[in-house]
Design a protein around this motif. Structure first.
Motif, PDB file in Angstrom:
ATOM      1  N   LYS A  10       0.838  -1.205   0.000  1.00  0.00           N
ATOM      2  CA  LYS A  10       0.000   0.000   0.000  1.00  0.00           C
ATOM      3  C   LYS A  10       0.874   1.257   0.000  1.00  0.00           C
ATOM      4  CE  LYS A  10      -4.145  -1.864   2.167  1.00  0.00           C
ATOM      5  NZ  LYS A  10      -5.036  -1.850   3.341  1.00  0.00           N
ATOM      6  N   ARG A  11       1.931   1.235   0.810  1.00  0.00           N
ATOM      7  CA  ARG A  11       2.843   2.387   0.878  1.00  0.00           C
ATOM      8  C   ARG A  11       3.494   2.642  -0.486  1.00  0.00           C
ATOM      9  NH1 ARG A  11       3.862   4.215   5.935  1.00  0.00           N
ATOM     10  NH2 ARG A  11       5.839   5.208   5.438  1.00  0.00           N
ATOM     11  N   ILE A  12       3.924   1.579  -1.124  1.00  0.00           N
ATOM     12  CA  ILE A  12       4.565   1.701  -2.438  1.00  0.00           C
ATOM     13  C   ILE A  12       3.564   2.244  -3.455  1.00  0.00           C
ATOM     14  CG2 ILE A  12       5.557   0.376  -4.352  1.00  0.00           C
ATOM     15  CD1 ILE A  12       6.896  -1.419  -2.194  1.00  0.00           C
ATOM     16  N   ALA A  13       2.323   1.741  -3.415  1.00  0.00           N
ATOM     17  CA  ALA A  13       1.292   2.202  -4.353  1.00  0.00           C
ATOM     18  C   ALA A  13       0.977   3.684  -4.134  1.00  0.00           C
ATOM     19  CB  ALA A  13       0.029   1.360  -4.207  1.00  0.00           C
ATOM     20  N   ILE A  14       0.873   4.064  -2.866  1.00  0.00           N
ATOM     21  CA  ILE A  14       0.588   5.466  -2.558  1.00  0.00           C
ATOM     22  C   ILE A  14       1.749   6.354  -2.987  1.00  0.00           C
ATOM     23  CG2 ILE A  14       0.272   7.116  -0.662  1.00  0.00           C
ATOM     24  CD1 ILE A  14      -1.393   4.937   0.767  1.00  0.00           C
ATOM     25  N   GLN A  15       2.964   5.926  -2.715  1.00  0.00           N
ATOM     26  CA  GLN A  15       4.139   6.712  -3.097  1.00  0.00           C
ATOM     27  C   GLN A  15       4.213   6.850  -4.621  1.00  0.00           C
ATOM     28  OE1 GLN A  15       6.116   8.308  -0.737  1.00  0.00           O
ATOM     29  NE2 GLN A  15       6.678   9.400  -2.591  1.00  0.00           N
ATOM     30  N   LYS A 117      -5.576  21.570  -6.766  1.00  0.00           N
ATOM     31  CA  LYS A 117      -6.307  20.300  -6.657  1.00  0.00           C
ATOM     32  C   LYS A 117      -5.328  19.132  -6.519  1.00  0.00           C
ATOM     33  CE  LYS A 117      -9.087  17.324  -9.569  1.00  0.00           C
ATOM     34  NZ  LYS A 117      -9.656  17.161 -10.911  1.00  0.00           N
ATOM     35  N   LEU A 118      -4.273  19.148  -7.342  1.00  0.00           N
ATOM     36  CA  LEU A 118      -3.272  18.083  -7.272  1.00  0.00           C
ATOM     37  C   LEU A 118      -2.547  18.101  -5.933  1.00  0.00           C
ATOM     38  CD1 LEU A 118      -1.775  18.238 -10.891  1.00  0.00           C
ATOM     39  CD2 LEU A 118      -3.380  16.548  -9.960  1.00  0.00           C
ATOM     40  N   ASN A 119      -2.226  19.277  -5.429  1.00  0.00           N
ATOM     41  CA  ASN A 119      -1.568  19.379  -4.118  1.00  0.00           C
ATOM     42  C   ASN A 119      -2.470  18.847  -3.005  1.00  0.00           C
ATOM     43  OD1 ASN A 119       1.062  20.353  -4.670  1.00  0.00           O
ATOM     44  ND2 ASN A 119       0.262  22.404  -4.997  1.00  0.00           N
ATOM     45  N   ALA A 120      -3.772  19.095  -3.143  1.00  0.00           N
ATOM     46  CA  ALA A 120      -4.718  18.561  -2.155  1.00  0.00           C
ATOM     47  C   ALA A 120      -4.739  17.034  -2.216  1.00  0.00           C
ATOM     48  CB  ALA A 120      -6.113  19.130  -2.408  1.00  0.00           C
ATOM     49  N   GLN A 121      -4.655  16.490  -3.427  1.00  0.00           N
ATOM     50  CA  GLN A 121      -4.597  15.034  -3.568  1.00  0.00           C
ATOM     51  C   GLN A 121      -3.344  14.475  -2.901  1.00  0.00           C
ATOM     52  OE1 GLN A 121      -4.897  14.129  -7.749  1.00  0.00           O
ATOM     53  NE2 GLN A 121      -7.052  14.724  -7.872  1.00  0.00           N
ATOM     54  N   ILE A 122      -2.231  15.169  -3.085  1.00  0.00           N
ATOM     55  CA  ILE A 122      -0.978  14.728  -2.452  1.00  0.00           C
ATOM     56  C   ILE A 122      -1.115  14.761  -0.938  1.00  0.00           C
ATOM     57  CG2 ILE A 122       1.433  15.371  -2.025  1.00  0.00           C
ATOM     58  CD1 ILE A 122       1.650  16.104  -4.988  1.00  0.00           C
ATOM     59  N   ALA A 123      -1.723  15.833  -0.416  1.00  0.00           N
ATOM     60  CA  ALA A 123      -1.900  15.945   1.038  1.00  0.00           C
ATOM     61  C   ALA A 123      -2.740  14.780   1.564  1.00  0.00           C
ATOM     62  CB  ALA A 123      -2.545  17.285   1.387  1.00  0.00           C
ATOM     63  N   THR A 124      -3.779  14.429   0.843  1.00  0.00           N
ATOM     64  CA  THR A 124      -4.624  13.300   1.239  1.00  0.00           C
ATOM     65  C   THR A 124      -3.831  11.992   1.227  1.00  0.00           C
ATOM     66  OG1 THR A 124      -6.590  14.394   0.358  1.00  0.00           O
ATOM     67  CG2 THR A 124      -6.723  12.013   0.661  1.00  0.00           C
TER      68      THR A 124
END
Length: 132
Positions: A10-15, A117-124
């Motif tokens: 999961k960590r790898i997928a999120i990264q 919007k992209l930065n918000a996605q990164i924060a999430t």
């Protein structure tokens, strides 16, 4: 052991997703930079034209074009016919360029919104990463 591997996946997928989003941000920033440069160039050309036009309007001889020892006779008559038309066409183009500058501003604003919007996605995604 299975739980550890599952969290690692999961960590790898999120990264990976974060990296893809950061790439999109980089592309958007480059496009924004290009548009900003284009806008600056158009504004510089508009400023140049407006200054030259203001000087032209101030001249007493502007409507006549006929200048002794420079423009006389048929050349002066032809310039007297052609010059006002050219000035009108350039003024029309200047107005169109102003409209394009406004459109470029709108596009830059949309790119800024997209980047937010992209930065918000990164924060999430970073929050999800921390929760693992």
């Amino acid at each position: 052991m299975g739980d550890f591997l599952e969290r690692l996946k999961k960590r790898i997928a999120i990264q990976k997703e974060i990296n893809e989003i950061r790439h999109k941000i980089g592309v958007a920033e480059r496009i924004k930079c290009s548009l900003t440069q284009l806008k600056l160039q158009m504004n510089a050309e508009l400023d140049c034209w407006n200054k030259q036009y203001a000087e032209y309007i101030k001249l007493d001889l502007a409507p006549d074009i006929k200048v002794v020892d420079s423009f006389e006779g048929q050349a002066a008559e032809q310039l007297a016919l052609d010059f006002p038309v050219a000035v009108t066409e350039i003024n029309d183009i200047s107005g169109q360029i102003s409209e394009v500058v406004t459109e470029v501003d709108d596009q830059i604003a949309k790119i800024d919104e997209y980047i937010e919007k992209l930065n918000a996605q990164i924060a999430t995604l970073l929050s999800q990463l921390e929760a693992l």
